[in-house]
Structure formats: C-alpha cells, structure tokens
Write a protein that holds these residues in place. Structure first.
Motif, PDB file in Angstrom:
ATOM      1  N   ARG A 192       1.970  -6.672  12.840  1.00 49.06           N
ATOM      2  CA  ARG A 192       1.072  -7.347  12.301  1.00 49.06           C
ATOM      3  C   ARG A 192       0.916  -8.703  11.675  1.00 49.06           C
ATOM      4  NH1 ARG A 192      -1.922  -1.893  11.977  1.00 49.06           N
ATOM      5  NH2 ARG A 192      -1.818  -2.497   9.463  1.00 49.06           N
ATOM      6  N   ASP A 229       3.649  -3.502   5.732  1.00 50.32           N
ATOM      7  CA  ASP A 229       3.803  -3.195   4.421  1.00 50.32           C
ATOM      8  C   ASP A 229       4.788  -1.174   4.633  1.00 50.32           C
ATOM      9  OD1 ASP A 229       2.743  -4.260   2.349  1.00 50.32           O
ATOM     10  OD2 ASP A 229       1.043  -3.448   2.910  1.00 50.32           O
ATOM     11  N   GLU A 230       4.273  -0.467   5.476  1.00 48.03           N
ATOM     12  CA  GLU A 230       4.867   0.085   6.512  1.00 48.03           C
ATOM     13  C   GLU A 230       6.465   0.110   6.460  1.00 48.03           C
ATOM     14  OE1 GLU A 230       2.184   2.687   8.589  1.00 48.03           O
ATOM     15  OE2 GLU A 230       0.274   2.784   7.005  1.00 48.03           O
ATOM     16  N   ASP A 259       2.040  -1.572  10.286  1.00 53.42           N
ATOM     17  CA  ASP A 259       1.602  -1.898   9.354  1.00 53.42           C
ATOM     18  C   ASP A 259       2.767  -2.846   8.619  1.00 53.42           C
ATOM     19  OD1 ASP A 259       1.311  -2.682   6.029  1.00 53.42           O
ATOM     20  OD2 ASP A 259      -0.760  -1.839   6.353  1.00 53.42           O
ATOM     21  N   SER A 288       6.148  -8.253   2.545  1.00 53.74           N
ATOM     22  CA  SER A 288       6.077  -6.674   2.071  1.00 53.74           C
ATOM     23  C   SER A 288       7.286  -6.395   1.369  1.00 53.74           C
ATOM     24  CB  SER A 288       5.876  -6.069   3.784  1.00 53.74           C
ATOM     25  OG  SER A 288       4.260  -6.691   4.145  1.00 53.74           O
ATOM     26  N   THR A 303       0.722  -0.652  -0.064  1.00 51.81           N
ATOM     27  CA  THR A 303       0.092   0.065   0.251  1.00 51.81           C
ATOM     28  C   THR A 303       0.603   1.051  -0.013  1.00 51.81           C
ATOM     29  OG1 THR A 303      -0.510  -0.340   2.151  1.00 51.81           O
ATOM     30  CG2 THR A 303      -1.929  -1.367   1.134  1.00 51.81           C
TER      31      THR A 303
END
Length: 285
Positions: A201, A230-231, A228, A31, A3
């Motif tokens: 997570r 992805d972050e 997150d 990710s 994202t």
C-alpha cells in the motif's frame, strides 16, 4: 509511526551502522527509515526529491531513536546523473556501512506506446542510480571488511507481466546485477541482498509513468489491497539479518505460483499472461 518493530537480532545487526536510504520520503522508504532508526543506527542519510516530506520522516526517526542518531537529508533526483553523483559523494563522506537502494518508479504502458526516453528514465531511476551508489560505497565497505547492499526490487523483477516493460526490464536488471555482484563480493565481508516485494500500500502506481512520461495518476486495486509497508519493512530487515540473499516478501499465493510456473511450466505461464493482457484490453475498451 511504525506499528511493528524489528527483532532483537535485527537491532543488533544494524546498531551503530551508517545507512544511506533512497526513496525515503514515503511508502516503504519511510517505513524502512523508521525501522532503521528504532534499530539504533548511528547515521541515517535520507534521500529523495521532496524536502518537506523528508523533514517529516526525519522528525519521526528522531522521535523513535536515541539522541545519538544523526539523521541527515540529502536531496537527490535519481533520474539525474549529476544529482546521483552528488549523492554518491555524500555517501562516501558518511562512510556508509549499509546502502538501501529503495527509490524507484513504476510504469504503465504497452511497449509500442512507450517512448525510448521513458525506458531510459525508468532504467536510470530503478537500476543505474543504484549501481552508481553501490560503486561509490562498496570500496569503503571492502576496506572495513564488512557492509551490506540491500536492493528493493519487485516480484516483477522475477516475473514479467504485460504493460510493465520498462519497469520489469529495470527490475530484471537489478536481479542480474546483484547476482553477479554477490559472487564478486563473497570473500570481502560485503553482503548483497535483493528483496522482491509484491503489492504494498504505497503511491507506486499513483506515481507510475505512462508511455509518454506523464503520471499514471491512479491507485490500482491490487496496490490499495496490498501489504502494510511497516510490516514489509520489518520483514525485509529481519530477512537480511538472517542472511537471506534473494527473497520475496508480501508476494501472495498467485505470484508465488507464477514464479514456480516460470521455471517448471513456462508454456502455462505464457498462456496465463496472454489471457491477462487480453482481459485488460477488453476492460479498457
């Protein structure tokens, strides 16, 4: 799908590189794979134990990347030395520029309730496998005069907490090993980076091992409320690009304070950890 995206500088840093990523089938590994693919790496070796999950990640990476991206799957069990040796040979053949030691396992048990076999397994997965892979790829990096080792450690590699003896020991080993390796490689063009995340997570607590080697099988509230992945992946790759050698990510206020207390007021930290352990035992009762 991811994202968030890496910065232009990070894309330039990893573009055209050959990368080996362990623990790539889910969580932070997935990710990182997606972010590396979007950064234009040339070859991406994805390694984990689960073929089907790796195939999904591979397909997602190929969707994000240009046609020139070569995504390869190399099944490996980091707890098995022979499997790690085969993975190391694949890495040599692929002429790896960047090694991302991400694969790992957590633990949940008091040390008196933990078999030595569990201690050995956690150390093999979290530390010794990564060391073996580094030994395999670093000589080639030195010949090229450039390369990078990115090792995903943990805040618990900086700050030990109760009922995590096996995990904390393995992550402390990573910290010490990389500090020493970083000094040895300083003049070679090969950089060594240790990222120490807080709670993310992922399935880390779900797949953690207990003292007898069985799966913990629960998602801790701290994990469920974590950052997150992805972050976190973007933050890690951006930090490496900026030259950060040893850094925390998604660590939170309490962990940051505790890390400082470890150096400045160790007696206070010990008291807090003692109370944490006593509280956990009352909750279990």
């Amino acid at each position: 799908m991811a994202t968030t995206t890496c910065s232009n500088g990070t894309k330039a840093r990893f573009e055209g590189k050959n990368v080996l990523l362990t623990g790539a089938s889910s969580g932070l590994g997935r990710s990182l794979a997606l972010q590396l693919a979007s950064c234009g790496v040339q070859t991406l070796l994805l390694s984990a134990r689960k073929q089907a999950e790796l195939e999904k990640v591979k397909a997602q990476c190929e969707t994000l990347a240009s046609e020139s991206l070569d995504v390869q799957i190399v099944l490996a069990d980091l707890s098995d030395k022979e499997s790690v040796a085969k993975l190391a040979e694949s890495a040599r053949t692929a002429n790896i520029d960047v090694l991302v030691n991400n694969g790992g396992v957590s633990s949940r048990s008091d040390f008196v309730d933990t078999s030595i076999e569990v201690d050995e397994t956690v150390m093999q997965i979290n530390f010794l496998s990564g060391a073996a892979l580094a030994k395999a790829v670093v000589p080639g990096m030195i010949q090229k005069g450039q390369g990078a080792i990115i090792w995903i450690s943990s805040v618990q590699g900086l700050l030990a907490i109760p009922s995590r003896t096996s995990y904390c020991a393995s992550k402390h080993a990573v910290q010490g090993y990389c500090e020493s390796m970083r000094a040895e490689l300083a003049s070679t063009g090969v950089t060594v980076h240790v990222a120490s995340p807080g709670y993310i997570r992922t399935n880390l607590s779900l797949s953690a091992v207990t003292g007898d080697g069985k799966a913990y099988g629960k998602v801790d509230p701290t994990t469920a409320a974590g950052a997150d992945p992805d972050e976190v992946a973007v933050t890690i790759l951006d930090a490496v690009t900026k030259g950060s050698a040893d850094f925390t990510v998604a660590s939170g206020f309490s962990a940051t304070v505790a890390i400082y207390l470890r150096t400045l007021c160790p007696a206070v930290l010990r008291s807090l950890l003692n109370k944490r352990y006593e509280k956990s035992k009352k909750k279990d009762d």
